[in-house]
Write an enzyme that holds these catalytic residues in place. Structure first.
Site, mmCIF file in Angstrom:
data_model
loop_
_atom_site.group_PDB
_atom_site.id
_atom_site.type_symbol
_atom_site.label_atom_id
_atom_site.label_comp_id
_atom_site.label_asym_id
_atom_site.label_seq_id
_atom_site.Cartn_x
_atom_site.Cartn_y
_atom_site.Cartn_z
ATOM 1 N N CYS A 182 0.837 -1.180 0.000
ATOM 2 C CA CYS A 182 0.000 0.000 0.000
ATOM 3 C C CYS A 182 0.887 1.250 0.000
ATOM 4 O O CYS A 182 1.898 1.314 0.686
ATOM 5 C CB CYS A 182 -0.953 0.102 1.187
ATOM 6 S SG CYS A 182 -2.058 -1.292 1.319
ATOM 7 N N ARG A 189 3.896 -0.156 -4.861
ATOM 8 C CA ARG A 189 3.662 -0.710 -3.526
ATOM 9 C C ARG A 189 2.381 -1.520 -3.437
ATOM 10 O O ARG A 189 2.145 -2.230 -2.462
ATOM 11 C CB ARG A 189 3.604 0.425 -2.498
ATOM 12 C CG ARG A 189 4.852 1.249 -2.436
ATOM 13 C CD ARG A 189 4.711 2.332 -1.414
ATOM 14 N NE ARG A 189 4.592 1.765 -0.084
ATOM 15 C CZ ARG A 189 5.630 1.434 0.678
ATOM 16 N NH1 ARG A 189 6.852 1.631 0.241
ATOM 17 N NH2 ARG A 189 5.453 0.911 1.866
ATOM 18 N N TRP A 217 -2.715 -2.829 -1.723
ATOM 19 C CA TRP A 217 -2.383 -4.239 -1.918
ATOM 20 C C TRP A 217 -3.189 -4.971 -0.857
ATOM 21 O O TRP A 217 -2.940 -4.830 0.339
ATOM 22 C CB TRP A 217 -0.885 -4.454 -1.714
ATOM 23 C CG TRP A 217 -0.438 -5.853 -2.012
ATOM 24 C CD1 TRP A 217 -0.086 -6.369 -3.222
ATOM 25 C CD2 TRP A 217 -0.290 -6.918 -1.069
ATOM 26 N NE1 TRP A 217 0.266 -7.695 -3.096
ATOM 27 C CE2 TRP A 217 0.146 -8.052 -1.794
ATOM 28 C CE3 TRP A 217 -0.499 -7.043 0.308
ATOM 29 C CZ2 TRP A 217 0.384 -9.286 -1.190
ATOM 30 C CZ3 TRP A 217 -0.258 -8.269 0.909
ATOM 31 C CH2 TRP A 217 0.185 -9.373 0.160
ATOM 32 N N ASN A 253 -1.638 1.996 5.733
ATOM 33 C CA ASN A 253 -0.754 0.940 5.260
ATOM 34 C C ASN A 253 -0.364 0.135 6.488
ATOM 35 O O ASN A 253 0.207 0.678 7.426
ATOM 36 C CB ASN A 253 0.497 1.563 4.608
ATOM 37 C CG ASN A 253 1.552 0.527 4.279
ATOM 38 O OD1 ASN A 253 1.238 -0.639 4.063
ATOM 39 N ND2 ASN A 253 2.801 0.952 4.236
ATOM 40 N N GLY A 254 -0.698 -1.154 6.496
ATOM 41 C CA GLY A 254 -0.398 -1.984 7.655
ATOM 42 C C GLY A 254 -1.592 -2.847 7.996
ATOM 43 O O GLY A 254 -2.462 -3.071 7.156
ATOM 44 N N GLU A 310 18.009 -17.295 -7.739
ATOM 45 C CA GLU A 310 17.535 -15.940 -8.031
ATOM 46 C C GLU A 310 16.913 -15.880 -9.435
ATOM 47 O O GLU A 310 15.865 -15.272 -9.640
ATOM 48 C CB GLU A 310 18.699 -14.944 -7.881
ATOM 49 C CG GLU A 310 18.415 -13.513 -8.300
ATOM 50 C CD GLU A 310 17.255 -12.859 -7.568
ATOM 51 O OE1 GLU A 310 16.712 -13.433 -6.616
ATOM 52 O OE2 GLU A 310 16.866 -11.750 -7.997
ATOM 53 N N LYS A 317 13.023 -14.880 -10.260
ATOM 54 C CA LYS A 317 12.708 -13.771 -11.178
ATOM 55 C C LYS A 317 11.744 -14.233 -12.259
ATOM 56 O O LYS A 317 10.782 -13.550 -12.599
ATOM 57 C CB LYS A 317 14.026 -13.293 -11.802
ATOM 58 C CG LYS A 317 14.142 -11.847 -12.063
ATOM 59 C CD LYS A 317 14.718 -11.061 -10.934
ATOM 60 C CE LYS A 317 13.944 -11.176 -9.654
ATOM 61 N NZ LYS A 317 14.575 -10.543 -8.541
ATOM 62 N N GLU A 328 8.218 -14.886 -10.873
ATOM 63 C CA GLU A 328 7.594 -13.652 -10.423
ATOM 64 C C GLU A 328 6.974 -12.857 -11.576
ATOM 65 O O GLU A 328 5.871 -12.362 -11.453
ATOM 66 C CB GLU A 328 8.696 -12.827 -9.731
ATOM 67 C CG GLU A 328 8.267 -11.573 -9.062
ATOM 68 C CD GLU A 328 9.444 -10.909 -8.335
ATOM 69 O OE1 GLU A 328 10.614 -11.194 -8.664
ATOM 70 O OE2 GLU A 328 9.184 -10.090 -7.441
ATOM 71 N N HIS A 358 18.554 -37.144 -7.734
ATOM 72 C CA HIS A 358 18.017 -37.749 -6.516
ATOM 73 C C HIS A 358 16.495 -37.610 -6.461
ATOM 74 O O HIS A 358 15.906 -37.679 -5.393
ATOM 75 C CB HIS A 358 18.686 -37.141 -5.282
ATOM 76 C CG HIS A 358 20.159 -37.417 -5.250
ATOM 77 N ND1 HIS A 358 20.676 -38.665 -4.989
ATOM 78 C CD2 HIS A 358 21.220 -36.628 -5.526
ATOM 79 C CE1 HIS A 358 21.997 -38.628 -5.073
ATOM 80 N NE2 HIS A 358 22.354 -37.390 -5.399
ATOM 81 N N LYS A 381 5.871 -4.306 -4.069
ATOM 82 C CA LYS A 381 7.308 -4.092 -3.909
ATOM 83 C C LYS A 381 7.750 -4.256 -2.454
ATOM 84 O O LYS A 381 8.752 -4.882 -2.179
ATOM 85 C CB LYS A 381 7.661 -2.695 -4.413
ATOM 86 C CG LYS A 381 9.143 -2.383 -4.364
ATOM 87 C CD LYS A 381 9.898 -3.140 -5.413
ATOM 88 C CE LYS A 381 11.381 -2.866 -5.381
ATOM 89 N NZ LYS A 381 12.106 -3.937 -6.105
HETATM 90 O O1 M6R Z 1 12.838 -4.964 0.385
HETATM 91 P P1 M6R Z 1 13.370 -6.335 0.619
HETATM 92 O O2 M6R Z 1 14.701 -6.555 -0.022
HETATM 93 O O3 M6R Z 1 13.383 -6.734 2.068
HETATM 94 O O4 M6R Z 1 12.343 -7.303 -0.106
HETATM 95 C C1 M6R Z 1 12.420 -8.690 0.038
HETATM 96 C C2 M6R Z 1 11.566 -9.382 -0.985
HETATM 97 O O5 M6R Z 1 10.227 -9.074 -0.815
HETATM 98 C C3 M6R Z 1 11.974 -9.010 -2.414
HETATM 99 O O6 M6R Z 1 13.323 -9.251 -2.639
HETATM 100 C C4 M6R Z 1 11.160 -9.831 -3.440
HETATM 101 O O7 M6R Z 1 11.492 -11.179 -3.343
HETATM 102 C C5 M6R Z 1 11.406 -9.279 -4.837
HETATM 103 N N1 M6R Z 1 10.163 -8.865 -5.398
HETATM 104 C C6 M6R Z 1 12.004 -10.261 -5.775
HETATM 105 O O8 M6R Z 1 12.233 -9.722 -7.038
#
Ligand code: M6R
Length: 608
Positions: free
Chosen positions: A2, A27, A74, A100-101, A481, A485, A488, A504, A603
């Site tokens: 949010c 956000r 969100w 937000n929260g 990673e 990506k 996501e 395995h 984000k």
């Molecule tokens: O702000 P942060 O680095 O703590 O965020 C952690 C994860 O939410 C963040 O890295 C998330 O996995 C990304 N969207 C991945 O691309």
């Protein structure tokens, strides 16, 4: 999660709120809304879906006010809908709130104070608006204090009262908020990009503080409504850094920014062959006390931690465990004064990582943070901070923050080794020399030709359902990673496997329908990874391999290769992840996905 924004001044708040929400849309983007006070009338407009829907809705309404609040959501409590979108209002329509929260005790509050009242949304936030009406005694500030006294949970709240339209009140507990100090105007927002076009002067606030924004300025008060002094900081990020700058997506722009931000991460930190951090100094005695290190983080930052473990263990010879923050605090980890906890977080506000940091401090550990956001909760609460200086990262998929986290970890590893007096000086110097080459080498990679090669390599991924990423050691860390990506932003199911582990069990899933991306950059494990690639080839998987420049072998037994420039092998992950970022980007693009704002994600994850 949010984004919230508030403005009071002389301009039309509607334009500033919409502009601020655009900058905060990363956000949360399932619904949005604004509330303004026109004269003494409270006007609220909300719309489900992207911010554009709200813009379409208000276009032609000629809304005008010098003050207002806005929100991009969100969803946590209640599905995305017009009704659940913020701002939420009191029953009498005199108060509006953006939040937000999570208000954890909202059901208890409803029963205790608001029995019989009609709620128009499924949200926890609406109770705050109702409580404001319930507790109102003709003094908005006193009323907010009374409401805060009964709230439990995490919040950044911004509130307006139609009966006191000369002020906006904001407060926070465990959710981010920054105040913008303007010339005869005041701003509040969840994050700096919403302020950059208007002011560079900002203030950060703490739990329990009440911010009263008027067009004359901002007064911060304590629980007894006594004014308190606050330092005014200058924001260093430039406004352009938060714009797309001609790129089709923020993600691509941020991938392309890597050569420049690598320079910023390194700047001034290597002097005459020694690493130093402006932010802190650690002595040999301090470092020698640490018998164990935990690295705690979420998502991409967790993957950066997996590289950090290998860096620190190799260079400093202290055992390191890497933990997902949401698991760490609930399993009673063995922490004491002889443990260093490193938290990694781009945003510095990820709720699970903040909670892990607090747990570590409670147990007497020193906490070192690697973060991007100055003034974030993690930056403020950690004992030592290394900023990655990546600039604003807007795309939900993290790219430049990941690579700069890796650089920060290499610097930290060398620093700890040098301060502790372990390791061969020449070996450490070679790593530092390699780090200095990264900006140029990354820039050399990002050519039209390279992008074309990647697009060609992923053309067949448009309709696949599953992809495997394999590698060993550091190559496996970046495989994880790469797979995150891809999941996501392209919504393709992807798994990363330690290459030697496939046989395995997981090899049973490999067929001609499951492409494999193999990372074969680490020289010490090359032969073994090559054998594992041959195992998946024998099951007819198409293999795309990430290799070192000059590797003439791998191309003989895979379907296509993408090379990375030759660099010190230990720091190669910083470059080897770049083709993985681009593989995800172009795969998502041919599948028509929303690259910067993937479904169901946000984000900053400020809920646990
Ligand atoms: O702000 P942060 O680095 O703590 O965020 C952690 C994860 O939410 C963040 O890295 C998330 O996995 C990304 N969207 C991945 O691309």
């Amino acid at each position: 999660m949010c984004g919230i924004v508030g403005y009071i001044g002389k301009k039309n708040a509607v334009d500033i709120l919409i502009d601020g929400l655009k900058k905060l849309e990363y956000r949360g983007y399932d619904s949005s809304g604004i509330a303004i006070v026109d004269g003494t009338q409270l006007i609220v407009e909300k719309a489900e879906g992207k911010l554009q829907n709200l813009q379409n809705k208000i276009e032609g309404l000629s809304l005008y006010s010098n003050m207002g609040i806005g929100h991009t959501r969100w969803a946590t409590h209640g599905r995305p809908s017009d009704a659940n979108a913020h701002p939420h209002t009191s029953q009498n329509g005199r108060f509006a709130v953006v939040h937000n929260g999570i208000v954890e005790n909202y059901l208890t509050l409803k029963e205790t104070y608001l029995a019989g009242e009609t709620f128009t949304s499924e949200t926890d936030t609406e109770v705050v608006a109702h409580l404001l009406e319930k507790f109102y005694n003709g003094n908005f500030e006193q009323t907010v204090v009374k409401v805060l006294d009964v709230l439990e949970g995490a919040y950044a709240l911004v509130m307006v009262c139609a009966d006191e339209p000369d002020k906006i009140i904001a407060c926070r507990k465990d959710s981010p908020m920054v105040l913008g100090v303007g010339d005869e105007e005041s701003f509040v927002a969840s994050d700096v990009p919403a302020l950059l076009a208007y002011t560079r002067k900002c203030m950060y606030i703490e739990k329990g503080e009440l911010c009263v924004l008027t067009k004359e300025g901002i007064v911060i008060k304590n629980h007894d409504l006594q004014p308190i002094e606050k330092e005014v900081h200058t924001i260093e990020w430039d406004a352009e850094a938060a714009e797309k700058d001609g790129f089709e997506h923020f993600m691509l722009k941020e991938i392309f920014e890597q050569p420049e931000v690598f320079k910023k991460t390194l700047a001034g930190r290597v002097q005459q062959g020694k690493v130093q951090f402006d932010e802190f100094t650690l002595t040999k005695e301090q470092i020698s006390r640490w018998k164990k290190i935990y690295i705690v983080a979420c998502g991409t930052a967790y993957h950066a931690g997996l590289v950090g473990k290998q860096v620190i263990e190799k260079l400093v010879r202290i055992p390191v465990e890497v933990e997902i923050a949401s698991e760490f605090r609930y399993r009673d980890p063995m922490l004491d004064e002889d443990t260093l906890v490193i938290v990694i977080s781009q945003s510095g506000e990820t709720a699970d990582t903040v909670a892990a940091l607090r747990e570590a401090k409670l147990k007497g550990c020193k906490v070192l943070a690697i973060t991007n956001v100055v003034g974030s909760a993690i930056a403020r609460e950690a004992d030592y901070v290394i900023y990655i200086w990546a600039g604003p990262e807007i795309s939900v998929a993290s790219t430049k923050a990941y690579t700069t986290m890796l650089i920060a970890e290499y610097l930290l590893g060398v620093y700890l080794a040098q301060q502790k007096g372990v390791g061969e000086e020449a070996a450490l110097t070679a790593i530092l020399d390699g780090l200095q080459q990264l900006p140029d080498l990354a820039a050399q990679m990002l050519t039209e030709d390279y992008l074309a090669q990647i697009q060609q390599a992923v053309a067949s991924y448009r309709d696949v359902n599953d992809i495997f990423f394999i590698g060993r050691g550091l190559d496996w860390s970046i495989a994880l990673e790469g797979s995150l990506k891809l999941k996501e932003i392209s919504y393709i199911h992807a798994e990363a496997y330690a290459a030697g582990e496939l046989k395995h069990g997981t090899l049973a899933l490999v067929t001609e329908k499951t492409p494999v991306v193999a990372i074969c950059v680490q020289e010490s494990t090359y032969d073994k990874t090559a054998s594992n690639i041959k195992e998946v080839k024998a099951r007819e998987a198409r293999v795309l391999a990430i290799v070192n420049e000059g590797d003439n072998q791998t191309q003989k037994f895979v379907d296509s290769v993408l090379a990375i420039p030759k660099v010190h092998n230990f720091i190669a992950p910083v470059l080897a992840v770049i083709p993985l970022q681009l593989i995800s980007y172009y795969t998502a693009k041919i599948r028509g996905c929303n690259i910067d704002q993937p479904r169901n994600l946000a984000k900053s994850v400020t809920v646990e």
